[in-house]
Design a protein around this motif. Structure first.
Motif, PDB file in Angstrom:
ATOM      1  N   GLU A  73       0.835  -1.203   0.000  1.00 32.04           N
ATOM      2  CA  GLU A  73       0.000   0.000   0.000  1.00 32.04           C
ATOM      3  C   GLU A  73       0.872   1.256   0.000  1.00 32.04           C
ATOM      4  O   GLU A  73       0.568   2.246  -0.664  1.00 32.04           O
ATOM      5  CB  GLU A  73      -0.940  -0.004   1.207  1.00 32.04           C
ATOM      6  N   ILE A  77       1.474   4.426  -3.218  1.00 31.45           N
ATOM      7  CA  ILE A  77       1.206   5.858  -3.033  1.00 31.45           C
ATOM      8  C   ILE A  77       2.280   6.656  -3.764  1.00 31.45           C
ATOM      9  O   ILE A  77       3.470   6.551  -3.455  1.00 31.45           O
ATOM     10  CB  ILE A  77       1.202   6.224  -1.533  1.00 31.45           C
ATOM     11  N   SER A  80       1.645  12.190  -1.375  1.00 33.02           N
ATOM     12  CA  SER A  80       0.633  12.474  -0.350  1.00 33.02           C
ATOM     13  C   SER A  80       0.616  13.975  -0.069  1.00 33.02           C
ATOM     14  O   SER A  80       1.641  14.650  -0.174  1.00 33.02           O
ATOM     15  CB  SER A  80       0.933  11.706   0.940  1.00 33.02           C
TER      16      SER A  80
END
Length: 351
Positions: A73, A77, A80
Motif C-alpha cells: 500500500e 502511493i 501524499s
C-alpha cells in the motif's frame, strides 16, 4: 536468470483494517521506530489503544501477510498531501506571503503552527490586559497562571485593585482544571488573535501625523494644524498633544536631564538653535537650556551665539529639529522620561 519472486499476501479475512493497523503499530514500536501517533485525532488514538488492548497475539504468517500488505500500500502511493488547510498552511510556512497565510487561517478558523500558550505568553502587557478583560474571571485566572511569575506580577500591578484581587482569588480555584481545558482556552485565544485584521501601520494615525509634524518647519506645522482643526477638531486636538517640538522642552523635560541633551546634540547645532531661538516660546526654551547646565558652559555658549550672529530660518528650524531628535533618542533609550502634559496630570489627579 530467475526473477525474484514478489510476495503476495494471503487474504486474511479474520483481521479487520483496524486490527491490521494495530499490528503494524505494535510491530514498529517493538522495532524501536518513532511512530507519530499523537498526530492522529483523539478518536483514532482511542480506537487504536482499545484495539491493541483487545488483541492477544498473531502468528508469524499473519504478521508477514499484514506487513507485506502494508508495504504494498505504501509503494502504491505516488504522492501524499497535507491533511486539511491547517497542515497545508503549516507546510507552506515561509513559502507564501504572511498576509495570504493569515487570511486563509482567518477564513478557515485555524490557528498558527505551534503551542498557542507560548505565543500568548509573549504578548505585551497592554495586549494581555485587553485579553483578560474580554474573558470571564475563571479564564483570566488560567491565563495569569500560565504566565511567568514576573510577567504575571507586572500584569496584576496594571489592573485596578478589585479586578486584580478577583483574578488572584480565582487562581485558587484552578486546581481542578484539566490540561485539555487549558489547551482549549489557549487555542480559543490564539484564534481570536489570528482574527485580528493585519494593520499596515504599527502606530496610530495620531502618532504618525504627530511624528511628521514634529520635524516640519513651524510655519508648515501651524498651517496644517489650522487646516486639521477646520476639518476634524477632535483629531487635530489629539495631534497637538502628540507633537513634541523645541518650545515644548521646558514643560516636558526635567531640569536634571538638560545636561544629557546637551551632550547628545552636536555643539554647532546647539549654538544654531540658541542663536535662532531668542524670542517667544523658542526663546524660553533656549533660556531653560542655558539655565540648567554648568555656568561655565552656558557662558561659553552665549559667547559663541554672539559671535554667530543671525542665521537663516531654514538653518534655525533644522537646528531645532536636531535638538528634538536628540531628546527623542534619549527617551527611546530610557535615559529620560517626558513630563505628562498639564491636561493629563489634571485628569490623573481627578481620576
Amino acid at each position: 536468470m530467475t526473477q525474484p519472486q514478489t510476495l503476495t499476501p494471503a487474504p486474511d479475512p479474520a483481521l479487520t483494517r483496524r486490527q491490521k493497523a494495530a499490528v503494524i503499530v505494535r510491530f514498529l514500536l517493538n522495532e524501536g521506530a518513532e511512530v507519530a501517533i499523537d498526530r492522529l485525532s483523539d478518536d483514532m488514538q482511542a480506537d487504536l489503544a482499545q484495539m491493541m488492548g483487545s488483541m492477544r497475539y498473531v502468528d508469524r504468517a499473519t504478521l508477514s501477510n499484514v506487513i507485506v500488505e502494508f508495504a504494498q500500500e505504501l509503494e502504491s502511493i505516488g504522492l501524499s498531501f497535507p491533511k486539511g488547510i491547517k497542515e497545508a498552511l503549516n507546510s507552506l510556512e515561509g513559502k507564501i506571503s504572511q498576509h495570504t497565510a493569515d487570511r486563509l487561517r482567518h477564513e478557515a478558523g485555524v490557528i498558527k503552527l505551534g503551542d498557542p500558550w507560548s505565543r500568548i505568553c509573549d504578548l505585551d502587557i497592554e495586549t494581555l490586559i485587553a485579553i483578560l478583560r474580554a474573558q470571564s474571571t475563571e479564564v483570566a485566572a488560567v491565563i495569569l497562571a500560565k504566565l511567568e511569575v514576573t510577567k504575571a506580577a507586572e500584569l496584576l500591578s496594571n489592573l485596578p485593585g478589585p479586578e486584580a484581587r478577583s483574578i488572584t482569588y480565582a487562581i485558587s480555584l484552578t486546581d481542578a482544571v484539566t490540561p485539555q481545558t487549558v489547551t482549549q482556552i489557549g487555542i480559543a485565544i490564539a484564534s481570536q488573535l489570528d482574527k485580528v485584521t493585519p494593520r499596515a501601520f504599527s502606530d496610530e494615525p495620531v502618532a504618525r501625523v504627530g511624528a511628521i509634524l514634529n520635524f516640519s518647519p513651524a510655519s508648515t506645522r501651524e498651517s496644517l494644524l489650522i487646516g486639521l482643526t477646520e476639518d476634524d477638531q477632535p483629531f487635530a486636538d489629539q495631534v497637538r498633544k502628540a507633537i513634541f517640538t523645541y518650545p515644548d522642552i521646558p514643560e516636558r523635560i526635567q531640569e536634571r536631564d538638560v545636561p544629557k541633551i546637551i551632550r547628545e546634540v552636536d555643539q554647532d547645532d546647539l549654538i544654531s538653535a540658541l542663536c535662532f531661538g531668542t524670542e517667544g516660546p523658542e526663546g524660553a526654551t533656549s533660556s531653560f537650556l542655558l539655565s540648567n547646565m554648568s555656568s561655565r558652559m552656558a557662558d561659553q555658549l552665549r559667547e559663541e551665539v554672539a559671535e554667530r550672529g543671525s542665521i537663516s530660518e531654514k538653518d534655525g528650524e533644522m537646528a531645532f529639529t536636531k535638538v528634538v531628535i536628540a531628546v527623542r533618542a534619549l527617551q527611546a533609550k530610557g535615559e529620560l522620561s517626558f513630563i505628562p502634559p498639564a491636561e493629563e496630570e489634571d485628569a490623573t489627579a481627578h481620576a
